[in-house]
Design a protein around this motif. Sequence first.
Motif, short mmCIF file in Angstrom:
data_model
loop_
_atom_site.label_atom_id
_atom_site.label_comp_id
_atom_site.label_asym_id
_atom_site.label_seq_id
_atom_site.Cartn_x
_atom_site.Cartn_y
_atom_site.Cartn_z
N ILE A 34 0.80 -1.18 -0.05
CA ILE A 34 -0.08 -0.15 -0.05
C ILE A 34 1.10 1.23 -0.04
O ILE A 34 1.96 1.36 0.67
CB ILE A 34 -0.93 0.11 1.19
N ALA A 35 0.64 2.06 -1.04
CA ALA A 35 1.35 3.47 -0.97
C ALA A 35 0.14 4.49 -0.96
O ALA A 35 -0.29 4.63 0.29
CB ALA A 35 2.09 3.47 -2.19
N GLY A 36 -0.31 5.06 -1.84
CA GLY A 36 -1.32 5.91 -1.93
C GLY A 36 -2.66 5.43 -1.26
O GLY A 36 -3.14 6.25 -0.84
N GLY A 37 -2.80 4.24 -1.85
CA GLY A 37 -4.25 3.70 -1.43
C GLY A 37 -5.31 4.13 -2.20
O GLY A 37 -6.51 3.65 -1.50
N THR A 38 -5.23 4.90 -3.12
CA THR A 38 -6.44 5.57 -3.70
C THR A 38 -7.23 4.56 -4.39
O THR A 38 -8.50 4.73 -4.75
CB THR A 38 -6.03 6.62 -4.75
N ASN A 39 -6.87 3.29 -4.77
CA ASN A 39 -7.52 2.16 -5.45
C ASN A 39 -7.83 1.02 -4.53
O ASN A 39 -8.83 0.76 -4.23
CB ASN A 39 -6.76 1.87 -6.61
N LEU A 40 -6.67 0.73 -3.96
CA LEU A 40 -6.70 -0.71 -2.82
C LEU A 40 -7.77 -0.35 -1.80
O LEU A 40 -8.75 -1.31 -1.56
CB LEU A 40 -5.53 -0.86 -2.32
N GLY A 117 1.29 2.34 -8.41
CA GLY A 117 -0.47 2.25 -7.92
C GLY A 117 -1.32 2.40 -9.59
O GLY A 117 -2.04 1.62 -9.55
N ASN A 118 -0.73 3.37 -10.03
CA ASN A 118 -1.55 3.70 -11.33
C ASN A 118 -1.30 2.54 -12.27
O ASN A 118 -2.30 2.20 -12.92
CB ASN A 118 -1.15 5.06 -11.89
N LEU A 119 -0.14 2.11 -12.38
CA LEU A 119 0.02 1.05 -13.29
C LEU A 119 -0.78 -0.34 -13.04
O LEU A 119 -1.04 -0.96 -14.06
CB LEU A 119 1.55 0.47 -13.00
N LEU A 120 -0.85 -0.62 -11.78
CA LEU A 120 -1.71 -1.45 -11.13
C LEU A 120 -3.24 -1.28 -11.14
O LEU A 120 -4.19 -2.05 -10.54
CB LEU A 120 -1.41 -2.00 -10.05
#
Length: 334
Positions: A34-40, A117-120
């Motif tokens: 988890i980094a930005g977490g905006t998707n997860l 995160g955007n890549l995934l």
Amino acid sequence: MQRFELITASTVSDAVKAQSVSPTAQQGAQVRFIAGGTNLVDYMKLNVEVPRQLVDINGLPLDKIEPMPNGGLKIGALARNSDVAHHDAVKAQYPVLSQAILSGASTQLRNMATTAGNLLQKTRCAYYRDPAYGCNKRQPGTGCSAIGGHNRTMAILGTSDKCIASNPSDQNVAFTALDAMIHITGSKGDRAIPIAQFYLLPGNTPERETLLEPGDLITHVTIPALPQGAKGLYLKLRDRASYEFALASAAIVVRQSGGHIDFIRVAMGGVGTIPWRSREAEKVLQGKAATPANFRAAAAAALHGATPQLQNGFKIELARRCLTHALTQATAQA
């Protein structure tokens, strides 16, 4: 949201070791970075993602944006989307990437979201997001509810009878046009994967979206130097002007010499199950004059073989017009 354990990785090797115990790096992984977490976090709230452990990687030194000796650019996995979009080198050398990032999400999300995160980034298919419906990507063998269901925003290229979910990213369409390289470290060592090979078509295994294996961590992305004089442009067509995903988009990198196109890269978004590189359009345009007729021919080639559903057949003509207009704009500035 189910209970989970949060741990912090202090080194890259710690992160790799922590995630390598998961049986998969794909849908259903027990351990997630988890980094930005905006998707997860969104998908955890919906119980679409239910990891038992999150590994916080924000402390890792992977957020730099640096020039490379060969003239290309290195973008760290944890570089925030806003920082990439507004970076002087990106705006000057790779405007297609800056334009693509700024066309997506909101300022607040771009300030948090990371390059890796955007890549995934996961699909925004409504059936994937709702566990009440069958979805082969979320749970293999349960069917694709989008086929025969609400499919207006779904893909028309790269689909299968198991999945028609569209890839939502803008950034990755630009990366595809720029021939980006994805750099990964993992339990099996370091490797670099061209973005054209990184994503997997759904086929019979739509739950497997990338080449990532358990323990793999994206460390950075590199973009090669473009030919001198090359120009870039990103055009996105959507239902509303802000905070909306593409119905069709086009990323163009082009250079003209002597009245003819001598370098061309074409990628499309909103229409493919993966960020869609159109080598068919490139073949039509290479060495040809920048004329409306050639642009229309390239757009027709790019959409040849498209497989629409009941509600998204309009995307064929929309994508053709999007690509034609993007080529017109890109070559006008070249």
